[in-house]
Design an enzyme around this catalytic site. Structure first.
Site, mmCIF file in Angstrom:
data_model
loop_
_atom_site.group_PDB
_atom_site.id
_atom_site.type_symbol
_atom_site.label_atom_id
_atom_site.label_comp_id
_atom_site.label_asym_id
_atom_site.label_seq_id
_atom_site.Cartn_x
_atom_site.Cartn_y
_atom_site.Cartn_z
ATOM 1 N N GLU A 48 -3.167 4.106 2.716
ATOM 2 C CA GLU A 48 -1.858 4.179 2.699
ATOM 3 C C GLU A 48 -0.632 4.654 1.830
ATOM 4 O O GLU A 48 -0.046 4.153 1.606
ATOM 5 C CB GLU A 48 -1.131 3.006 3.566
ATOM 6 C CG GLU A 48 -2.249 2.554 4.301
ATOM 7 C CD GLU A 48 -2.933 0.686 4.731
ATOM 8 O OE1 GLU A 48 -3.118 -0.261 5.463
ATOM 9 O OE2 GLU A 48 -2.818 0.201 3.313
HETATM 10 C C1 TNX Z 1 -5.359 -1.878 5.221
HETATM 11 S S1 TNX Z 1 -8.463 0.103 5.251
HETATM 12 C C2 TNX Z 1 -5.914 -1.421 4.263
HETATM 13 C C3 TNX Z 1 -5.563 -2.297 3.514
HETATM 14 C C4 TNX Z 1 -5.149 -3.736 4.082
HETATM 15 C C5 TNX Z 1 -6.265 -3.858 5.640
HETATM 16 C C6 TNX Z 1 -5.858 -5.385 5.759
HETATM 17 C C7 TNX Z 1 -7.140 0.767 3.641
HETATM 18 C C8 TNX Z 1 -8.277 1.803 3.821
HETATM 19 N N1 TNX Z 1 -6.033 -0.424 3.241
HETATM 20 O O1 TNX Z 1 -4.187 -1.981 2.521
HETATM 21 O O2 TNX Z 1 -5.947 -4.634 3.412
HETATM 22 O O3 TNX Z 1 -5.817 -2.619 6.281
HETATM 23 O O4 TNX Z 1 -6.492 -5.282 7.212
#
Ligand code: TNX
Length: 525
Positions: free
Chosen positions: A339
């Protein structure tokens, strides 16, 4: 009742049911006639000169002595033909995590490919014994096992869970409890998400402000916390004794606000901390390039980034990862990589390449979330799939093995349904059947079992504040994931699993696990 052959009484219905009730389901379990009863006179025997076997046998006696009230102690002996014995041995013809358990009226023979296999055999024995074996005060027997043979080994080498200790911090005792519960279901990996925008959770002596300042808060504005290096080493050792490898994650280049709040020289100015959840700087002024960012206590993702234009970035990554690698005997360091919404793409690739190379030079294997497949990765990097199959395939095409964490199936922070009191739902509602009814090897076109090292179930903790919350989201779904990772797909069946899960009820209650009583499961009451 007429006894037709021999003089051995048969096992009770309860003991036979337990024999067929193990989670994760063994590769093969064949009941025989007869029963073995553990008594105060049972001898626990280990081969001479094998401290690793003795250590697992000691774990077994430590497990059963409190509830049985016996005082069994493993002893070295070559004689395994005596009656009323439980023998532990290793058999190098078996895989390191495999075991064979043979129970007859005279003896219990547990043979493991290595100490890990023996440990998994002990977890099976534990589930074969009456539920009250989990209690720590003396209980009435009999401590009966049905006769039979179990041959068992895992399908996947990586059977993991991830605990997000960054959004909310969980202390050493909570993590140890989590390790204990994972061990019961034959997991072998605990990934600790040690850093995120809201908190930094591991003492780094060369960059002390990371923990002191970056660890000083959490989601909701609570006090946060961090593990001292001594506490982290203690956790690693505790996990190791239970054949669980700790995989530490430092999430970069995004999810880095706690770092940028601790060291202004790392802040290249792109990061804008959202207003809601922001703890203003002491001078009340805006942040900016070269100045620390504000601490952050809410739950937005993707707003922060390291930048390669800041000369301190490389020094930070090298020194911090070197300390982390030195504290971590396991072979893996997770560099995050998810992300990175505000990181310019070129910089994302450059930084990710750099972090992977630092980890490689430290003698460790790097792991990254699926987005890291875009970097110049090679076979030694592992890619952790969570939502975009094209990234998993990109990783595979570049030679990387995959860890499967499909968010619609294994994200333990997802709600069970719209009434679940905590949890998120952006990926899916995940009931017990959703967590169980999938096969890593056929989930995504173009990804086969040979591409996969295993399965990992993350618990993100934006809405998870304490052990009660952890257990409510993790149990009982984690037992489904244990079976997906351990048991061959062809041997799995949802209805059969649900009836075995119902059988775990007493054990979970005696262990005080705050599980969600899913309406899909035929619990006794
Ligand atoms: C996505 S899954 C994220 C996390 C959040 C999560 C909440 C991933 C690699 N990154 O930063 O905590 O969703 O479900």
């Amino acid at each position: 009742m007429a006894v037709l052959t021999g003089c051995q009484p048969d096992a009770s219905p309860e003991a036979k049911k337990a024999f067929e009730g193990v989670i994760p389901k063994p590769v093969s379990a064949t009941l025989a006639k007869g029963r073995f009863e553990i008594t105060a006179k049972t001898q626990v025997l280990v081969p001479a000169g094998s401290p690793v076997v003795k250590a697992v046998a000691d774990q077994f006696t430590a497990l059963i002595n409190p509830a049985t009230g016996f005082n069994l102690a493993a002893a070295e002996s070559a004689a395994d033909d005596a009656a009323n014995v439980i023998t532990f041995s290793t058999d190098t013809a078996l895989g390191a995590e495999a075991y064979v358990l043979t129970i007859s009226s005279d003896s219990v023979k547990l043979s493991g490919g290595g100490p890990a296999g023996l440990f998994y055999g002990v977890q099976t024995l534990r589930q074969l014994l009456p539920d009250k074996i989990e209690l720590t005060s003396q209980q009435p027997g009999p401590w009966e096992l049905a006769a039979g043979t179990i041959r068992d080994q895992p399908t996947y080498a990586w059977r993991g869970s991830m605990l997000d200790v960054a959004r909310h911090f969980f202390g050493v005792e909570v993590v140890k409890r989590y390790i204990d519960l994972l061990a019961l279901y034959k997991f072998n990996t605990l990934h600790l998400h040690l850093s995120d925008d809201q908190g930094w959770r591991i003492e780094i002596k060369s960059w002390p402000n990371l923990a002191l300042h970056g660890g000083s808060t959490q989601v909701g504005g609570g006090a946060g916390g961090y593990y001292t290096q001594e506490q982290y080493k203690d956790l690693v050792a505790y996990a190791q004794q239970r054949f669980i490898t700790i995989v530490p994650e430092i999430d970069m280049p995004s999810h880095t606000n706690a770092i940028l709040a601790s060291y202004g020289e790392l802040n290249g100015g792109i990061t804008k901390v959202p207003k809601e959840g922001r703890i203003e700087l002491p001078d009340g002024k805006e942040s900016g390039k070269g100045r620390p960012t504000q601490l952050y206590t809410s739950t937005e993702v993707g707003f922060s980034t390291l930048q390669s234009s800041m000369p301190a970035t490389t020094k930070f990554a090298e020194e911090m990862l070197a300390e982390l690698a030195a504290l971590t005997p396991g072979p893996y360091i997770h560099i995050g990589g998810d992300e990175a919404a505000v990181t310019p793409h070129e910089d994302y690739i450059k930084l990710t390449n750099q972090f992977i190379e630092i980890v490689r030079k430290l003698g460790k294997t790097s792991i990254g979330w699926e987005e890291t497949a875009q970097a110049d990765i090679k076979g030694e990097h592992r890619v952790q799939y969570w939502t975009r199959a094209e990234f998993a395939k990109m990783g595979k095409d570049k030679g990387a093995k995959l860890i499967m964490s499909p968010s619609k199936r294994v994200y333990l922070d997802m709600q069970y349904d719209s009434n679940t009191r905590i949890g998120l739902n952006w990926a899916a509602y995940i009931e017990v059947d959703d967590a169980y009814n999938w096969d890593p090897a056929t989930l995504e076109a173009g990804i086969t079992q040979a591409d996969i090292v295993g399965v990992e179930a993350p618990l993100w903790s934006e809405t998870v504040e304490n052990l009660q919350d952890i257990e409510y989201l993790v149990f009982p779904r984690i037992t489904a994931i244990a079976e997906v990772a351990w048991t061959p797909a062809a041997a799995r069946n949802l209805d059969n699993y649900k009836s075995r899960l119902a059988q775990q009820e007493g054990r979970l209650k005696y262990l005080n696990v705050n599980y969600y009583p899913s309406p899909q499961v035929p619990w006794a009451k």
